[in-house]
Design an enzyme around this catalytic site. Structure first.
Site, mmCIF file in Angstrom:
data_model
loop_
_atom_site.group_PDB
_atom_site.id
_atom_site.type_symbol
_atom_site.label_atom_id
_atom_site.label_comp_id
_atom_site.label_asym_id
_atom_site.label_seq_id
_atom_site.Cartn_x
_atom_site.Cartn_y
_atom_site.Cartn_z
ATOM 1 N N HIS B 55 39.227 58.931 69.850
ATOM 2 C CA HIS B 55 37.878 58.594 69.388
ATOM 3 C C HIS B 55 37.920 58.310 67.896
ATOM 4 O O HIS B 55 38.953 58.473 67.258
ATOM 5 C CB HIS B 55 36.870 59.690 69.748
ATOM 6 C CG HIS B 55 37.097 61.009 69.055
ATOM 7 N ND1 HIS B 55 38.164 61.832 69.315
ATOM 8 C CD2 HIS B 55 36.359 61.648 68.106
ATOM 9 C CE1 HIS B 55 38.082 62.920 68.571
ATOM 10 N NE2 HIS B 55 37.005 62.826 67.812
ATOM 11 N N HIS B 113 31.335 63.754 73.213
ATOM 12 C CA HIS B 113 31.611 64.113 71.814
ATOM 13 C C HIS B 113 31.336 62.877 70.962
ATOM 14 O O HIS B 113 30.636 62.946 69.947
ATOM 15 C CB HIS B 113 33.055 64.572 71.685
ATOM 16 C CG HIS B 113 33.457 64.965 70.294
ATOM 17 N ND1 HIS B 113 32.956 66.077 69.662
ATOM 18 C CD2 HIS B 113 34.314 64.382 69.416
ATOM 19 C CE1 HIS B 113 33.484 66.156 68.443
ATOM 20 N NE2 HIS B 113 34.309 65.142 68.277
#
Lengths: 92, 258
Positions: B55, B113
């Site tokens: 990410h 997240h």
């Protein structure tokens, strides 16, 4: 010096394990024989060995003869103090 | 035989290095920082073979450019996020070939997240970034609790012996919180003791296994009577679905001071 007098080293390992690799490398470098037993896919064996090692939680688990000596860090510490040789080399 | 080793970074990050000694190639996972990785490369004559990013957060991507320098190395990362160094965008269902290691990794979409967060699944391990932690889960910055719960459920069904490589050493704190939720969980108490002891020795508590997480991680146990009861007591209302339970436990953890 009869090799049969050398306490056998048992190294319990699993795949991908960095500390298992480090232990293997240390023994290879020192030229000491060891038997490696992979516990992958054998949770019962791992549990049994861990109990034998006083509930040691992680891999590798390293035995010299009947004596449990720890994981990689403990064996590296023994080596640094010069004690690994005392344990793994025949006392004669 | 390839190995996966932790490279600690910042306060509590783990950058994971996949190597197959004596090959010099290394796969670098989520390098937020370059310094220690480059030191290891120099000491052991390693070169980057691929970079995997889960990410876009800086503590996972900040070191990529410095590690690669002028080398042409594939950088895999989530197609749903804007990361300047990624040249091989991937998403759930895609395969990441690592021919130097004889490995194909499967990409899993695990948003929550961050909106585009992905995980990489190998034959018997998963690189999960900040989605599933040992004993906990990532904070929800860009998704909804429903999304995060679905993402964790996707990881929970992996074979129980799958090794879980998360990106932070948060285990002791996570397990302390887990004990607030499930004070009577014996497996959890045992795991907490082990984790404390391992950390006192300076050893990482990661990887864990899916089996351990299923037994002790409250965020994977939102269908268990004890966890449901704790969440309902906390929120003082009925929580009909596991996703509702998850949302309450996650909110509880967000405000928890330890």
């Amino acid at each position: 010096m009869a090799t049969s007098a050398t306490p056998p080293i048992e190294l319990y390992t699993r795949r991908w394990c960095w500390y298992c690799f480090a232990a293997r490398r240390l023994f290879d470098r020192l030229g000491v024989d060891y038997r490696e037993i992979a516990v992958d896919g054998q949770p019962d064996l791992r549990y049994e060995v861990s109990v034998r090692a006083g509930n040691w939680p992680t891999l590798p688990m390293i035995f010299i003869g009947d004596q449990f000596v720890g994981g990689y860090q403990e064996v590296a510490d023994l080596h640094r103090r010069g004690d690994l040789e005392k344990l793994s080399i025949p006392h004669e | 035989m390839p190995v996966i080793e932790p490279v600690p970074a910042f306060e509590d990050n783990y950058i994971w290095l996949i190597t197959d000694p004596p090959s010099p190639k290394a796969v670098v996972v989520d390098p937020g920082d370059a310094s220690l990785v480059l030191q290891i490369f120099e000491k052991r004559n390693l070169v980057p073979g691929a970079v995997l990013l889960t990410h876009h957060h800086g503590d996972h991507v900040g070191g990529v450019a410095e590690i690669l320098g002028s080398r042409k190395v594939p950088v895999f990362g989530p197609s749903g996020e804007d990361i300047s160094t990624v040249d091989r965008p991937v998403e759930g269902g895609d395969t990441v070939p690592l021919p130097d290691f004889g490995l194909d990794l499967e990409v899993l979409d695990v948003p929550g997240h961050t909106a585009g967060h992905i995980a990489y699944r190998g034959p018997d391990f998963a690189l999960v970034g900040d989605t599933l932690f040992a004993g906990g889960c990532g904070r929800i910055f860009e998704g909804t609790p429903e999304q995060m719960h679905a993402s964790l459920s996707r990881l929970a069904v992996l074979p129980s012996e799958t090794l879980v490589y998360c990106a932070h050493e948060y285990t002791v704190t996570n397990l302390r919180f887990a004990l607030e939720v499930e004070p009577l969980n014996e497996a959890l108490k045992a795991r907490f003791d082990i984790a404390q002891r391992e950390r006192a020795q300076g050893r990482p508590t990661v990887p864990s296994t899916i089996a351990e997480e299923l037994e002790t991680n409250p965020f994977l146990r939102c269908d268990k009577a004890e966890v449901v009861a704790a969440a309902e007591a906390r929120s003082d209302r009925d929580l009909p679905t596991a996703s509702d339970v998850f949302a309450v436990i996650r909110g509880w953890k967000d405000g928890w001071q330890g």
